[in-house]
Write an enzyme that holds these catalytic residues in place. Sequence first.
Site, PDB file in Angstrom:
ATOM      1  N   GLU A  65       0.858  -1.192   0.000  1.00 15.61           N
ATOM      2  CA  GLU A  65       0.000   0.000   0.000  1.00 15.61           C
ATOM      3  C   GLU A  65       0.887   1.233   0.000  1.00 15.61           C
ATOM      4  O   GLU A  65       1.784   1.359   0.832  1.00 15.61           O
ATOM      5  CB  GLU A  65      -0.928  -0.023   1.228  1.00 15.61           C
TER       6      GLU A  65
ATOM      7  N   GLY B  70       3.976   0.102  -5.141  1.00 20.92           N
ATOM      8  CA  GLY B  70       4.273  -1.178  -5.784  1.00 20.92           C
ATOM      9  C   GLY B  70       4.397  -1.015  -7.292  1.00 20.92           C
ATOM     10  O   GLY B  70       3.680  -0.211  -7.904  1.00 20.92           O
TER      11      GLY B  70
ATOM     12  N   ASP C 246     -12.146  -1.004  -8.713  1.00 16.04           N
ATOM     13  CA  ASP C 246     -12.335   0.190  -9.551  1.00 16.04           C
ATOM     14  C   ASP C 246     -11.405   0.213 -10.754  1.00 16.04           C
ATOM     15  O   ASP C 246     -11.678   0.919 -11.730  1.00 16.04           O
ATOM     16  CB  ASP C 246     -12.069   1.465  -8.725  1.00 16.04           C
TER      17      ASP C 246
ATOM     18  N   HIS D 181     -44.451  -5.936  11.648  1.00 13.95           N
ATOM     19  CA  HIS D 181     -45.220  -4.685  11.682  1.00 13.95           C
ATOM     20  C   HIS D 181     -44.974  -3.969  12.996  1.00 13.95           C
ATOM     21  O   HIS D 181     -44.917  -4.623  14.034  1.00 13.95           O
ATOM     22  CB  HIS D 181     -46.714  -5.005  11.552  1.00 13.95           C
TER      23      HIS D 181
HETATM   24  P1  FAD Z   1      -9.397   1.780  -3.673  1.00 17.03           P
HETATM   25  O1  FAD Z   1     -10.280   1.810  -2.502  1.00 17.03           O
HETATM   26  O2  FAD Z   1      -9.237   3.027  -4.458  1.00 17.03           O
HETATM   27  O3  FAD Z   1      -7.977   1.312  -3.129  1.00 17.03           O
HETATM   28  C1  FAD Z   1      -6.847   1.274  -3.936  1.00 17.03           C
HETATM   29  C2  FAD Z   1      -5.623   1.375  -3.064  1.00 17.03           C
HETATM   30  O4  FAD Z   1      -4.483   1.099  -3.859  1.00 17.03           O
HETATM   31  C3  FAD Z   1      -5.398   2.759  -2.472  1.00 17.03           C
HETATM   32  O5  FAD Z   1      -5.190   2.649  -1.084  1.00 17.03           O
HETATM   33  C4  FAD Z   1      -4.143   3.265  -3.168  1.00 17.03           C
HETATM   34  O6  FAD Z   1      -3.352   4.090  -2.349  1.00 17.03           O
HETATM   35  C5  FAD Z   1      -3.438   1.952  -3.462  1.00 17.03           C
HETATM   36  N1  FAD Z   1      -2.489   2.023  -4.566  1.00 17.03           N
HETATM   37  C6  FAD Z   1      -2.660   2.545  -5.806  1.00 17.03           C
HETATM   38  N2  FAD Z   1      -1.557   2.371  -6.563  1.00 17.03           N
HETATM   39  C7  FAD Z   1      -0.663   1.741  -5.778  1.00 17.03           C
HETATM   40  C8  FAD Z   1       0.659   1.281  -5.971  1.00 17.03           C
HETATM   41  N3  FAD Z   1       1.294   1.422  -7.138  1.00 17.03           N
HETATM   42  N4  FAD Z   1       1.288   0.687  -4.940  1.00 17.03           N
HETATM   43  C9  FAD Z   1       0.687   0.521  -3.749  1.00 17.03           C
HETATM   44  N5  FAD Z   1      -0.573   0.921  -3.514  1.00 17.03           N
HETATM   45  C10 FAD Z   1      -1.230   1.517  -4.502  1.00 17.03           C
HETATM   46  N6  FAD Z   1     -18.580   3.004  -2.770  1.00 17.03           N
HETATM   47  C11 FAD Z   1     -19.578   2.367  -2.130  1.00 17.03           C
HETATM   48  O7  FAD Z   1     -19.819   1.178  -2.405  1.00 17.03           O
HETATM   49  N7  FAD Z   1     -20.336   2.997  -1.173  1.00 17.03           N
HETATM   50  C12 FAD Z   1     -20.131   4.284  -0.844  1.00 17.03           C
HETATM   51  O8  FAD Z   1     -20.831   4.822   0.014  1.00 17.03           O
HETATM   52  C13 FAD Z   1     -19.092   4.992  -1.509  1.00 17.03           C
HETATM   53  N8  FAD Z   1     -18.830   6.273  -1.205  1.00 17.03           N
HETATM   54  C14 FAD Z   1     -17.810   6.925  -1.837  1.00 17.03           C
HETATM   55  C15 FAD Z   1     -17.588   8.268  -1.523  1.00 17.03           C
HETATM   56  C16 FAD Z   1     -16.573   8.958  -2.142  1.00 17.03           C
HETATM   57  C17 FAD Z   1     -16.344  10.394  -1.786  1.00 17.03           C
HETATM   58  C18 FAD Z   1     -15.739   8.290  -3.091  1.00 17.03           C
HETATM   59  C19 FAD Z   1     -14.610   9.013  -3.745  1.00 17.03           C
HETATM   60  C20 FAD Z   1     -15.959   6.967  -3.411  1.00 17.03           C
HETATM   61  C21 FAD Z   1     -17.002   6.277  -2.788  1.00 17.03           C
HETATM   62  N9  FAD Z   1     -17.290   4.946  -3.108  1.00 17.03           N
HETATM   63  C22 FAD Z   1     -18.319   4.302  -2.477  1.00 17.03           C
HETATM   64  C23 FAD Z   1     -16.509   4.200  -4.095  1.00 17.03           C
HETATM   65  C24 FAD Z   1     -15.479   3.297  -3.387  1.00 17.03           C
HETATM   66  O9  FAD Z   1     -14.652   4.097  -2.575  1.00 17.03           O
HETATM   67  C25 FAD Z   1     -14.651   2.528  -4.401  1.00 17.03           C
HETATM   68  O10 FAD Z   1     -15.498   1.832  -5.290  1.00 17.03           O
HETATM   69  C26 FAD Z   1     -13.736   1.536  -3.701  1.00 17.03           C
HETATM   70  O11 FAD Z   1     -12.890   2.176  -2.792  1.00 17.03           O
HETATM   71  C27 FAD Z   1     -12.917   0.744  -4.719  1.00 17.03           C
HETATM   72  O12 FAD Z   1     -12.102  -0.165  -4.053  1.00 17.03           O
HETATM   73  P2  FAD Z   1     -10.709  -0.643  -4.660  1.00 17.03           P
HETATM   74  O13 FAD Z   1     -10.171  -1.607  -3.672  1.00 17.03           O
HETATM   75  O14 FAD Z   1     -10.895  -1.067  -6.046  1.00 17.03           O
HETATM   76  O15 FAD Z   1      -9.804   0.657  -4.723  1.00 17.03           O
END
Ligand code: FAD
Length: 465
Positions: free
Chosen positions: A32, A114, A312, A444
């Site tokens: 991370e 990474g 994502d 209910h």
């Molecule tokens: P992320 O959570 O983005 O995690 C990716 C991680 O990888 C990060 O910590 C980053 O630092 C790390 N990383 C990136 N590149 C590298 C690298 N080269 N080396 C090491 N680490 C790295 N979704 C919901 O379902 N419900 C909600 O209520 C909701 N609210 C949200 C509100 C906001 C304001 C935002 C911006 C998003 C919200 N989302 C919500 C969307 C949700 O946050 C994402 O869909 C989710 O976090 C995706 O998860 P992930 O594990 O794919 O990526």
Amino acid sequence: MPYDLVVIGSGPGGYVCAIRAAQLGMKVAVVEKEKTFGGTCLNIGCIPSKALLHASERYEEAGHMLARMGVNVGTPKLDLPAMMTFKDEGVDGNVKGVAFLFKKNKIDSYIGAGRITAPGKVEVARNGKAETLDAKAIVIATGSDVARLKGIDIDEKRIVSSTGALVLDKVPERLLVVGAGVIGLELGSVWRRLGSEVIVVEFLDRILPGMDADVCRQFQRLLQKQGMTFRLSSKVTGVDASGNRLKAQVEPAAGGTAETIEADVVLVAIGRVPYTTGLGLEAAGVATDERGRVVVNRNYETSVHDIFAIGDVIAGPMLAHKAEEEGVAVAEFLDGQAGHVNYDVIPNVVYTFPELASVGKTEEELKAAGVAYNVGKFPFTANGRAKVNHTTDGFVKILADAKTDRVLGVHILGADAGNMIAEAAIAMEFGAAAEDIARTCHAHPTLPEAVKEAALAVAGRAINM
Ligand code: FAD
Ligand code: NAI
């Protein structure tokens, strides 16, 4: 000894994948780049936004509803720093929870950026030093980043993304939101409740594209009643930040005369883009599509053998729970099991008041696919619990196959819709007919009785309407 699995990114996709793999006996490491685990969701997304939504909703309730219930607390006074501390404590508890789970599951964690240097090799760089981890399999779970608007520089102070909008140190007199998507409406709601005048500029002619249009029309009316203003079919083409107040140029989406709208803060919320910066994908031969998303097959394997991707950073809804399900599926696939995610049943919730929650198909999607369907609708004005709580805005809408009665989509606009949608998701996962929900005894007086009534309404036999 190489790791069985190295996961890059500790968001909901990455950390859940790591834990499931460790449960299955794999030797796992997580890399991370930020100081805390949990990714966008826990640090700058789902969790802090929900903390502010919760706190600001209580603030508004204290000002408007408590006295009606006979609870006189006087005029509420906003202590914004305390509200931010409340939010930060929630974030802290959650990110520490992930660190605890890593320890509990004997997952090694590496703080640093990474980079995939070759199949089976992940270099971790921190403070000018680098070490290489050997891995039998790699999972890319690097998430997404804010989408930017050409010519508008986000400084996270006055022109902010969601990240800056979660840490404003004073309530803007006027907040201009670009994008009537889920971030615009959630964070717009937070700052409106705390006292901002909120104007939302949306490129399309409707809010929340992709969600059921009929429900969104009603939702927009409710948000307008609360004081939010919408400028649909419009775009922001530039923001002049030279003066005390920001001056945003707003034009009709189709082009035409521009007008200037002044604001104290502009929130750019026009979507998110996959984040792959510095990962070394090209050198490693990992293919991406035209939108920069990592391309995967149905087992989440990329174009390179034993390199996987989830969350994502790949196609599909950018939702935490979608990323989590994919994380579990990959771990189980690596264990020789049949990991699987049902993309037809992924709930989607907008945590405003009222909440908007949906799962499955919208009416527009069913029409486009030529599927014959029946609609059952039930308003909260006819639900006993909603009446006593004075939370009668909204309705439940169930779409069921006209031939088989199978539930194809459920859309709920109302208080607590986000919790109620779980019942619909379970029903759909089990292939329920609307009649199955209608014949299930619901306690209910509860709000979910409206779900049962909507299911009865599919067959034209709701009781309380
Ligand atoms: P992320 O959570 O983005 O995690 C990716 C991680 O990888 C990060 O910590 C980053 O630092 C790390 N990383 C990136 N590149 C590298 C690298 N080269 N080396 C090491 N680490 C790295 N979704 C919901 O379902 N419900 C909600 O209520 C909701 N609210 C949200 C509100 C906001 C304001 C935002 C911006 C998003 C919200 N989302 C919500 C969307 C949700 O946050 C994402 O869909 C989710 O976090 C995706 O998860 P992930 O594990 O794919 O990526
Ligand atoms: P979004 O995709 O939900 O909405 C973006 C909106 O901006 C759309 O309505 C789009 O038409 C509009 N838009 C695009 N370009 C524009 C322009 N130039 N001018 C005006 N409007 C424009 O994206 P958002 O709100 O930024 O959220 C990003 C992601 O984060 C979402 O995809 C969502 O999945 C996730 N998220 C989920 C939450 C939840 O589940 N409750 C909460 C917050 C975010």
